[in-house]
Motif scaffolding. Structure first.
Motif, mmCIF file in Angstrom:
data_model
loop_
_atom_site.group_PDB
_atom_site.id
_atom_site.type_symbol
_atom_site.label_atom_id
_atom_site.label_comp_id
_atom_site.label_asym_id
_atom_site.label_seq_id
_atom_site.Cartn_x
_atom_site.Cartn_y
_atom_site.Cartn_z
ATOM 1 N N LEU A 166 1.610 19.576 3.396
ATOM 2 C CA LEU A 166 2.802 17.837 3.355
ATOM 3 C C LEU A 166 2.744 16.894 1.982
ATOM 4 C CD1 LEU A 166 3.654 15.548 4.539
ATOM 5 C CD2 LEU A 166 1.768 15.024 5.689
ATOM 6 N N ALA A 167 1.452 16.736 1.308
ATOM 7 C CA ALA A 167 1.043 16.403 0.070
ATOM 8 C C ALA A 167 2.010 17.064 -0.903
ATOM 9 C CB ALA A 167 -0.113 16.732 -0.276
ATOM 10 N N VAL A 168 1.880 18.647 -0.813
ATOM 11 C CA VAL A 168 2.856 18.670 -1.788
ATOM 12 C C VAL A 168 4.303 18.442 -1.243
ATOM 13 C CG1 VAL A 168 3.962 21.282 -1.971
ATOM 14 C CG2 VAL A 168 1.523 21.125 -1.551
ATOM 15 N N ALA A 169 4.533 18.943 -0.402
ATOM 16 C CA ALA A 169 6.316 18.590 0.112
ATOM 17 C C ALA A 169 6.478 16.446 -0.881
ATOM 18 C CB ALA A 169 6.627 18.158 1.654
ATOM 19 N N LEU A 170 5.448 15.553 -0.635
ATOM 20 C CA LEU A 170 5.799 14.143 -0.388
ATOM 21 C C LEU A 170 5.555 14.235 -2.211
ATOM 22 C CD1 LEU A 170 3.759 12.607 1.992
ATOM 23 C CD2 LEU A 170 6.380 13.079 2.366
ATOM 24 N N SER A 171 5.164 14.806 -3.001
ATOM 25 C CA SER A 171 4.525 14.723 -4.155
ATOM 26 C C SER A 171 5.535 15.614 -4.978
ATOM 27 C CB SER A 171 3.645 15.097 -4.036
ATOM 28 O OG SER A 171 2.300 14.474 -3.845
ATOM 29 N N ARG A 172 6.706 16.064 -4.860
ATOM 30 C CA ARG A 172 7.833 16.478 -5.272
ATOM 31 C C ARG A 172 8.095 15.974 -6.176
ATOM 32 N NH1 ARG A 172 11.188 20.591 -1.890
ATOM 33 N NH2 ARG A 172 11.751 21.405 -3.380
ATOM 34 N N SER A 173 8.398 14.792 -6.532
ATOM 35 C CA SER A 173 8.842 13.859 -7.043
ATOM 36 C C SER A 173 8.787 13.448 -8.214
ATOM 37 C CB SER A 173 9.900 12.804 -5.897
ATOM 38 O OG SER A 173 8.592 11.635 -5.843
ATOM 39 N N ALA A 174 6.748 13.949 -8.209
ATOM 40 C CA ALA A 174 5.833 13.067 -9.460
ATOM 41 C C ALA A 174 6.744 13.421 -10.723
ATOM 42 C CB ALA A 174 4.731 14.385 -9.353
ATOM 43 N N PRO A 175 6.731 12.489 -11.465
ATOM 44 C CA PRO A 175 7.122 12.899 -13.046
ATOM 45 C C PRO A 175 6.529 13.091 -13.682
ATOM 46 C CG PRO A 175 5.668 10.419 -12.388
ATOM 47 C CD PRO A 175 5.425 11.008 -11.162
ATOM 48 N N PRO A 176 7.443 14.488 -14.596
ATOM 49 C CA PRO A 176 6.912 15.199 -15.288
ATOM 50 C C PRO A 176 6.058 14.062 -16.463
ATOM 51 C CG PRO A 176 9.076 14.648 -15.817
ATOM 52 C CD PRO A 176 8.764 13.944 -14.337
ATOM 53 N N THR A 177 4.699 14.901 -16.997
ATOM 54 C CA THR A 177 3.583 14.447 -17.770
ATOM 55 C C THR A 177 3.045 15.501 -18.893
ATOM 56 O OG1 THR A 177 1.753 15.080 -16.387
ATOM 57 C CG2 THR A 177 2.508 12.933 -16.145
ATOM 58 N N PRO A 178 4.054 15.297 -20.289
ATOM 59 C CA PRO A 178 3.590 16.111 -21.199
ATOM 60 C C PRO A 178 2.898 16.350 -21.378
ATOM 61 C CG PRO A 178 4.603 14.127 -22.138
ATOM 62 C CD PRO A 178 4.543 13.925 -20.581
ATOM 63 N N PRO A 179 2.165 17.716 -21.997
ATOM 64 C CA PRO A 179 1.191 18.429 -22.241
ATOM 65 C C PRO A 179 0.185 17.266 -23.643
ATOM 66 C CG PRO A 179 2.731 19.919 -21.393
ATOM 67 C CD PRO A 179 3.229 19.396 -21.512
ATOM 68 N N LYS A 180 -0.656 17.385 -24.066
ATOM 69 C CA LYS A 180 -1.075 16.908 -25.006
ATOM 70 C C LYS A 180 -1.272 17.994 -25.846
ATOM 71 C CE LYS A 180 -5.339 15.647 -25.532
ATOM 72 N NZ LYS A 180 -6.497 15.121 -25.023
ATOM 73 N N PRO A 181 -0.966 18.026 -27.257
ATOM 74 C CA PRO A 181 -0.751 18.592 -27.922
ATOM 75 C C PRO A 181 -2.539 18.963 -28.577
ATOM 76 C CG PRO A 181 0.206 17.179 -28.814
ATOM 77 C CD PRO A 181 -0.250 16.461 -27.586
ATOM 78 N N GLY A 182 -2.316 20.189 -29.242
ATOM 79 C CA GLY A 182 -3.524 20.121 -29.128
ATOM 80 C C GLY A 182 -4.995 21.075 -29.118
ATOM 81 N N ARG A 183 -5.767 21.539 -29.564
ATOM 82 C CA ARG A 183 -6.314 22.076 -29.039
ATOM 83 C C ARG A 183 -7.322 21.683 -27.976
ATOM 84 N NH1 ARG A 183 -11.932 22.493 -30.441
ATOM 85 N NH2 ARG A 183 -12.967 20.620 -31.373
#
Length: 408
Positions: A166-183
């Protein structure tokens, strides 16, 4: 937006539910006391150890990806736990569940920070997130008892699966968060896991020589974080993290002391003891929503300090006037539900958005470490002195927490 917040909150709900739902089912899981302890503690140990790393992964690989990985892993591992063939297998699966739970906490906080960029709205959202988690904490022993008695112990793990989906279904609209570059800071991540896991293990098992290993790993971690691309930037270190450790030291330590006091001194049964704690646990299910609104209006400092003072008053009242347990526990419940949401807002809200995950991980790692220390230190004090002394010590430390908190 309400659907998304519900889905993110359900992730933390699962984490908190699984910390308490097994408690009443432990005798059904294994006749061995050692097995029972590790079915419970295995989850706590890995959850504490991986919180900081999970925060770093949330920032490095994207909070949305880490959150969904944690949710799906939690569902799969819960299903495997329900069909576990032996206590040893269940202990291993519970340890993996702790890692999955660690993935959910900082990533959900990071997604809330991204979805609610306005500070006032973010504070309210974090209040809801904390309230839902408080419901999980309250529901755990009650739901665990009902499910175990009606369907057997396997049901306490099966119940996680539909909640996670249920949490997966409700959270599908979560905004994309770009990965932080670097090692990837492997030295920092490995040393943090070793430091936190050995500290937790040493205190749980009273193997205090492991504190040397934990201290050495902590020294490596601190040294590795001096680099510009470190996992935990120095700018995120503050007195708020120490305040987070103190609030959970007081909460978990007092719960441990009172659990023994109610059953050994007052002769309460385990179920009656659970009911006796309702004045403490019920406020954690609704008061964080009020706290979120209050923080949005006046900032985090006043609610946090008020929370510490209420917790201290509750511990001291219980210590010196035990007949007033209901009032004392209510003060503790309202205090913790003022302090923790305020801390969350102060730490995550003040961090740059690209570091929200590691900020949330750092706070929750300090809180979990404080919880382990609270049980160990107050337990030792209780063994050497009296219940009154142990509770008074907790009340005094919580007063120091009120002085430490700089707020925002």
């Amino acid at each position: 937006m309400a659907r998304l917040l519900t889905g993110l909150s359900l992730g933390y709900f699962l984490v908190m539910l699984d910390t308490t739902i097994v408690t009443v089912a432990l005798p059904s899981l294994s006749p061995s006391l050692a097995d029972q302890q590790w079915i419970s503690n295995g989850y706590t140990l890995t959850f504490a150890a991986f919180l900081l790393t999970a925060g770093a992964w949330s920032d490095r690989f994207g909070a949305r990806r880490v959150f969904f990985t944690g949710l799906l892993s939690f569902a799969a591992l819960s299903l495997l736990s329900a069909v576990s063939p032996s206590p040893v297998a269940l202990i291993a699966l519970r340890a993996l569940l702790g890692v999955a739970g660690a993935l959910l906490v900082p990533s959900s906080l990071s997604l809330i920070a991204a979805a609610y960029p306005v500070p006032a709205a973010r504070a309210k959202a974090m209040g809801v997130w904390a309230a839902v988690s408080g419901t999980g904490l309250v529901a755990g022993p009650l739901l665990g008892g009902v499910l175990t008695q009606a369907f057997g112990w396997r049901a306490i793990f099966l119940v996680n699966v539909p909640v996670a989906l249920l949490a997966v279904a409700l959270s599908r609209s979560a905004p994309p968060t770009p990965p932080k570059p670097g090692r990837v800071d492997w030295v920092g991540q490995v040393s943090a896991v070793v430091a936190l896991s050995t500290l937790t293990y040493a205190l749980v098992e009273s193997m205090f020589w492991l504190l040397l290993v934990s201290s050495a790993a902590a020294a490596v971690f601190v040294a590795s974080q001096r680099r510009p691309d470190a996992m935990l930037p120095v700018s995120l270190l503050s007195r708020n993290l120490l305040a987070g450790a103190i609030v959970n030291f007081g909460l978990s330590g007092v719960l441990f002391v009172l659990s023994l006091y109610f059953q050994q001194s007052r002769g309460y049964s385990p179920s009656t003891t659970g009911l006796a704690f309702l004045p403490l646990t019920i406020p954690t299910a609704f008061n964080p929503i009020f706290t979120g609104r209050l923080v949005a209006r006046i900032g985090s400092r006043i609610p946090a300090v008020a929370g510490f003072l209420l917790m201290s008053s509750g511990a001291l009242l219980q210590a010196f006037f035990p007949a007033l347990s209901v009032v004392a526990l209510a003060l503790l419940g309202f205090g913790v539900s003022l302090a923790i949401p305020s801390l969350l807002t102060a730490v995550v809200g003040s961090a740059p958005r690209e570091l929200a995950g590691i900020a949330g991980g750092a706070l929750n790692a300090s809180r979990q470490t404080g919880a382990v220390l609270g049980v160990a230190v107050l337990g030792a004090l209780l063994n050497a002195t009296t219940t009154t002394t142990a509770l008074a010590a907790a009340g005094g430390l919580l007063l120091i927490g009120a002085l430490l908190f700089p707020g925002s």
